[in-house]
Design an enzyme around this catalytic site. Structure first.
Site, mmCIF file in Angstrom:
data_model
loop_
_atom_site.group_PDB
_atom_site.id
_atom_site.type_symbol
_atom_site.label_atom_id
_atom_site.label_comp_id
_atom_site.label_asym_id
_atom_site.label_seq_id
_atom_site.Cartn_x
_atom_site.Cartn_y
_atom_site.Cartn_z
ATOM 1 N NE ARG A 241 -8.458 0.598 -4.184
ATOM 2 C CZ ARG A 241 -8.864 -0.565 -4.669
ATOM 3 N NH1 ARG A 241 -9.337 -1.472 -3.836
ATOM 4 N NH2 ARG A 241 -8.793 -0.819 -5.953
ATOM 5 C CD GLU A 270 -3.195 -2.497 -1.034
ATOM 6 O OE1 GLU A 270 -2.962 -3.712 -0.927
ATOM 7 O OE2 GLU A 270 -4.348 -2.033 -1.077
ATOM 8 C CG HIS A 290 -6.494 -5.810 -0.836
ATOM 9 N ND1 HIS A 290 -5.859 -4.700 -1.314
ATOM 10 C CD2 HIS A 290 -7.685 -5.857 -1.488
ATOM 11 C CE1 HIS A 290 -6.606 -4.089 -2.209
ATOM 12 N NE2 HIS A 290 -7.731 -4.775 -2.337
#
Length: 330
Positions: A241, A270, A290
């Site tokens: 994360r 993100e 990601h």
């Protein structure tokens, strides 16, 4: 019944008809709404959320503001294993259950971690530049390269993914150490990993990879103090994360040579702005979007489990939910 399927556009890039078909088979009269979330249009999303009975999502920040307007919401089913974008206290206060996928991409993230590790250690980015940009066919002027078997790996977080990385690294002959205050010693012993403290990893490991779950306590865990304590200029990998890393501190560590290379599959944001991003265009840094979780198989499994979680919960079959995070039962 109204079910809202909403997330950042990149997370919606899948065959959502798969989930819709499952929901309609379970609830023939269900209304499904698919929405690409834009943080700049939060009020639009809140209007959709207002009369939704269930939400299927992962990367939308679900805080008090969101739960306050979710007047009918019974369950938030996450299309992820992590739930760091959800304020669990607010969810419980609003009697909203939060379900997550217990496991679906362990192999993929472990393989991605090893890919980053191998590419950085073998300096593939520098070699590619020599060949494709400089048109030079050389082998020894990209800096020192050492075999993985001569290096020590420190794994921060020995959950399923961390343990899968350990097994793969050992296949390359690496000595593996792990930091995980919650893992029983016998579990680590069972896979040949020696449990140590953070200082040991800082001072002795040539490569450090993070697989810790994200909690408030672990925000900016990898900060200036952590990087300044490194003794061997390790490669640093984060496939967990983004919030665990102080990005300014990592940049300073790269500039000072405290970290010899970095592999990052996540940022704090993100949906990061890439133009002018200071991590880009460095030949000792590899950035991936990601995507460590991704394979055709893992996506389908995640869709299946997250949708089943919602169906089981709405039918009152609470014990069949794969992972009910906050134990709210309506």
């Amino acid at each position: 019944m109204k079910i809202l399927i909403a997330d950042l556009p990149k997370a919606q890039n899948r065959n959502i008809d798969y989930e819709i078909d499952m929901l309609k088979e379970a609830f023939p009269d269900v209304e499904t709404v698919v929405y690409d979330y834009d943080p700049e249009k939060k009020e639009e999303f809140k209007e959709l959320l207002k009369d939704s009975d269930a939400l299927l999502s992962a990367l939308i920040m679900m805080d008090k503001e969101m739960f306050d307007c979710a007047e009918k919401l019974k369950i938030l089913s996450l299309t992820s294993t992590g739930f760091n974008f959800v304020d669990l206290e607010e969810a419980a206060a609003h009697q909203v259950a939060v379900a997550a996928v217990g496991e679906y991409c362990t192999e993929e993230v472990a393989e991605h971690t090893m890919a980053l590790m191998l590419a950085l250690n073998r300096r593939l980015k520098q070699y590619t530049e020599k060949v494709e940009v400089e048109h030079r066919w050389v082998s020894k002027d990209v800096g020192a390269i050492h075999s993985l078997s001569s290096q020590k790996l420190g794994i921060m977080g020995l959950g399923k993914i961390g343990r899968a990385v350990a097994v793969r690294a050992q296949a390359f002959g690496m000595k593996v150490y792990g930091y995980d205050p919650y893992l029983p010693k016998e579990v680590a012993d069972g896979i040949g990993v020696e449990l140590v403290d953070v200082k040991f990893i800082q001072e002795n490991c040539d490569i450090i990879t993070s697989h810790m779950a994200q909690t408030k306590e672990l925000e900016n865990f990898f900060n200036e103090e952590f990087f300044s304590g490194l003794k061997k200029a390790p490669i640093f990998i984060n496939a967990a994360r983004g919030a665990s890393v102080d990005e300014d501190a990592l940049l300073k560590a790269l500039d000072k040579g405290l970290v010899r290379g970095a592999g990052l599959d996540v940022f704090k944001d993100e949906n990061p702005k890439l133009e002018g991003n200071p991590f880009l265009n460095r030949n000792n840094v590899i950035i991936t979007p990601h995507c460590g979780f991704y394979s055709q198989e893992s996506v389908v499994l995640c869709q299946k489990v997250s949708t089943e979680n919602m169906i089981h919960y709405l039918k009152g079959e609470y014990d069949q939910v794969n992972r009910l995070v906050n134990e709210v039962r309506n």
